[in-house]
Design an enzyme around this catalytic site. Structure first.
Site, PDB file in Angstrom:
ATOM      1  N   ASN A   1       0.857  -1.181   0.000  1.00  0.00           N
ATOM      2  CA  ASN A   1       0.000   0.000   0.000  1.00  0.00           C
ATOM      3  C   ASN A   1       0.892   1.230   0.000  1.00  0.00           C
ATOM      4  O   ASN A   1       1.975   1.190   0.569  1.00  0.00           O
ATOM      5  CB  ASN A   1      -0.849   0.047   1.269  1.00  0.00           C
TER       6      ASN A   1
ATOM      7  N   ASP B   1      -4.952  -5.630   2.481  1.00  0.00           N
ATOM      8  CA  ASP B   1      -6.131  -6.457   2.779  1.00  0.00           C
ATOM      9  C   ASP B   1      -5.924  -7.905   2.346  1.00  0.00           C
ATOM     10  O   ASP B   1      -6.501  -8.817   2.921  1.00  0.00           O
ATOM     11  CB  ASP B   1      -7.357  -5.877   2.067  1.00  0.00           C
TER      12      ASP B   1
ATOM     13  N   LYS C   1      12.226 -16.290  -8.429  1.00  0.00           N
ATOM     14  CA  LYS C   1      11.700 -15.189  -9.234  1.00  0.00           C
ATOM     15  C   LYS C   1      10.866 -15.763 -10.384  1.00  0.00           C
ATOM     16  O   LYS C   1      11.346 -16.646 -11.106  1.00  0.00           O
ATOM     17  CB  LYS C   1      12.867 -14.356  -9.774  1.00  0.00           C
TER      18      LYS C   1
ATOM     19  N   ASP D   1      -7.555  -9.054  10.066  1.00  0.00           N
ATOM     20  CA  ASP D   1      -7.743  -7.649  10.431  1.00  0.00           C
ATOM     21  C   ASP D   1      -7.190  -7.475  11.847  1.00  0.00           C
ATOM     22  O   ASP D   1      -7.814  -7.883  12.829  1.00  0.00           O
ATOM     23  CB  ASP D   1      -9.219  -7.250  10.361  1.00  0.00           C
ATOM     24  N   ILE D   2      -6.004  -6.876  11.927  1.00  0.00           N
ATOM     25  CA  ILE D   2      -5.274  -6.795  13.200  1.00  0.00           C
ATOM     26  C   ILE D   2      -6.056  -5.948  14.205  1.00  0.00           C
ATOM     27  O   ILE D   2      -6.255  -6.327  15.359  1.00  0.00           O
ATOM     28  CB  ILE D   2      -3.865  -6.190  12.967  1.00  0.00           C
TER      29      ILE D   2
ATOM     30  N   PHE E   1      -7.423   4.110  11.989  1.00  0.00           N
ATOM     31  CA  PHE E   1      -7.307   5.137  10.948  1.00  0.00           C
ATOM     32  C   PHE E   1      -8.019   4.628   9.710  1.00  0.00           C
ATOM     33  O   PHE E   1      -7.978   3.427   9.427  1.00  0.00           O
ATOM     34  CB  PHE E   1      -5.835   5.395  10.621  1.00  0.00           C
TER      35      PHE E   1
ATOM     36  N   LYS F   1     -16.727   1.825   9.321  1.00  0.00           N
ATOM     37  CA  LYS F   1     -15.578   1.028   9.793  1.00  0.00           C
ATOM     38  C   LYS F   1     -15.497   1.052  11.301  1.00  0.00           C
ATOM     39  O   LYS F   1     -15.176   0.041  11.941  1.00  0.00           O
ATOM     40  CB  LYS F   1     -14.269   1.600   9.219  1.00  0.00           C
TER      41      LYS F   1
ATOM     42  N   LYS G   1     -15.664  -2.435  13.387  1.00  0.00           N
ATOM     43  CA  LYS G   1     -14.521  -2.930  14.181  1.00  0.00           C
ATOM     44  C   LYS G   1     -14.702  -2.670  15.669  1.00  0.00           C
ATOM     45  O   LYS G   1     -13.846  -3.025  16.468  1.00  0.00           O
ATOM     46  CB  LYS G   1     -13.226  -2.279  13.673  1.00  0.00           C
TER      47      LYS G   1
END
Ligand code: C5P
Length: 424
Positions: A236, A305, A315, A332-333, A349, A363, A367
């Site tokens: 990300n 995700d 490789k 999902d920590i 966040f 969200k 959560k």
């Protein structure tokens, strides 16, 4: 005769009226058994004499960079045997020099050539302190790992009243002794809020108190990296700046901070326990490992995700056709931590590209978070500035655009307020 375990510091004095307080500071440090080597700028000698400082410390004072002492290498020698350099008072001019790496006299050269920590105690008129240039310079020093002690607010030598007074000698001694014991100052770092934010937010102007002293805070920051093969991966976009700024702000408030970070290119705040990870799975393991006794968990990391179901140990060679990767969801920590039987105070966040309020609140509820901080990706990613919107049970509140450290300090104050009852 000096004992080998005697702690030594260099006390740097720059040219402000608060230089007279440096005499008391030196006296109290010597009383604590510290060996104090004073170095003064030429301007400081107009406010207090080297003879006074020599008498108090029992050592000749360093002033002239062209002095033949130490083979003309006093700027190197002094810091090599010192535990820390403490600049008290530090004028606006000297802070500017430090922030920009200037070295045009003995003391500034010594600071640039040092191999030990640097602590500065600013002292100046309130307008000089509030000036955008000074604020910028102080932020730079903090980002560079310099400990900034104070200033305090009160009546100033010029007769005006406001922020910029140097901390009293007793307080500085306490901070310096804490630093020598623990490796970081006990902290009387003043808030350095952007002035417009301060006016808008009506932040208190008194020095930042150590509202999170003794509290354990776990922070995740940066991106995660999910390997596709030995050289390629999915990640990300996240610089880590917001999470690191929050770690810095929490440290300033006295917290014990563990910073679990994905790969970033920025320097970690001094004083945090740093744990480096790559993948979401590693971040999850590290969080579980450091969760015990945690009072507050702040999940700033941009966790991928999905991860590649079967990463290749070699490789992957280029072919002519399409390549399909099978992705499987990452844990999902934050949701895991927030849904534990006795969770710490959890802050999430959410970076959104649209419908910030709607998605962020969704969200937060999904959560089960007491507080979720929303920001728009267009404004946030990689940038030094940001704008935050706080969502909690009472609704939402905006922290207007400012640099990330200012926002982090405001956010940590909100979190400390929210947790005041529960954490005391
Ligand atoms: O990715 P999302 O928008 O759901 O992220 C919201 C919050 O959840 C962030 O605080 C992020 O750090 C956290 N998160 C997490 N583990 C994930 C995904 C997100 O801890 N797998």
């Amino acid at each position: 005769m000096e004992q080998t375990q005697t702690k030594r510091i260099v006390l740097g004095i720059t040219g402000g009226i608060a230089a007279y307080k440096a005499a008391e500071l030196a006296r109290l440090l010597v009383k604590q058994g510290i060996s104090v080597q004073v170095a003064m700028t030429e301007a400081a000698c107009h406010f207090i004499t080297p003879a006074t400082m020599q008498a108090l410390t029992g050592r000749p004072v360093l002033v002239d960079q062209w002095d033949a002492a130490d083979n003309g290498m006093a700027h190197i020698a002094a810091s090599r045997v010192a535990e820390a350099i403490v600049i008290a008072p530090a004028t606006a001019d000297f802070i500017a020099k430090l922030a920009h790496g200037l070295a045009d006299d003995l003391l500034s050269t010594m600071c640039l050539a040092r191999d030990c920590p640097l602590l500065v105690a600013p002292a100046m008129n309130k307008q000089m302190w509030a000036n955008a240039a000074t604020q910028r310079n102080v932020r730079q020093l903090i980002a560079d790992g310099v400990q900034v002690l104070g200033p305090d607010s009160g009546v100033q030598a010029c007769g005006e009243e406001g922020m910029g007074r140097m901390l009293e000698a007793e307080q500085l001694v306490k901070d310096i002794m804490d630093f020598l014991r623990n490796g970081k100052s006990a902290g009387t770092v003043s808030p350095i809020p952007d002035i417009s934010v301060r006016a808008h937010e009506k932040e208190p102007s008194q020095p930042q108190t150590r509202k999170l002293s003794g509290k354990k805070i776990l922070i995740t920051a940066g991106p995660t990296y999910e390997a596709i093969d030995t050289v390629r991966g999915i990640t990300n976009r996240s610089s880590g700046k917001m999470g690191y700024a929050i770690a810095q702000a929490a440290l300033e408030m006295g917290a014990q901070v563990t910073l679990i970070s994905g790969p970033t290119a920025i320097t970690k705040p001094q004083g945090a326990q740093a744990v480096d990870v790559q993948s979401a799975a590693q971040m999850f393991d590290a969080v579980k490992q450091h969760l015990a006794g945690c009072d507050i968990f702040i999940s700033v990391a941009a966790v991928a995700d999905y991860r590649v179901a079967h990463p290749s140990a070699q490789k992957i060679k280029k072919g002519s056709g399409n390549l399909t990767l099978e992705l499987e969801p990452n844990p999902d920590i934050l949701a895991y931590v927030a849904n534990l039987p006795n969770p710490p105070f959890c802050v999430g966040f959410a970076a959104e590209s649209e419908n910030l309020a709607e998605y962020a609140e969704q969200k937060r509820r999904a959560k089960k978070l007491p507080l979720l901080v929303g920001n728009l990706v267009q404004q946030a990613i990689g940038s030094d500035d940001n704008e935050l919107v706080l969502f909690d049970d009472s609704g939402r509140q905006t922290l207007p655009r400012a640099d990330k450290l200012t926002l982090a300090r405001l956010l940590m104050q909100r979190i400390a307020q929210r947790k005041k009852g529960a954490l005391q």
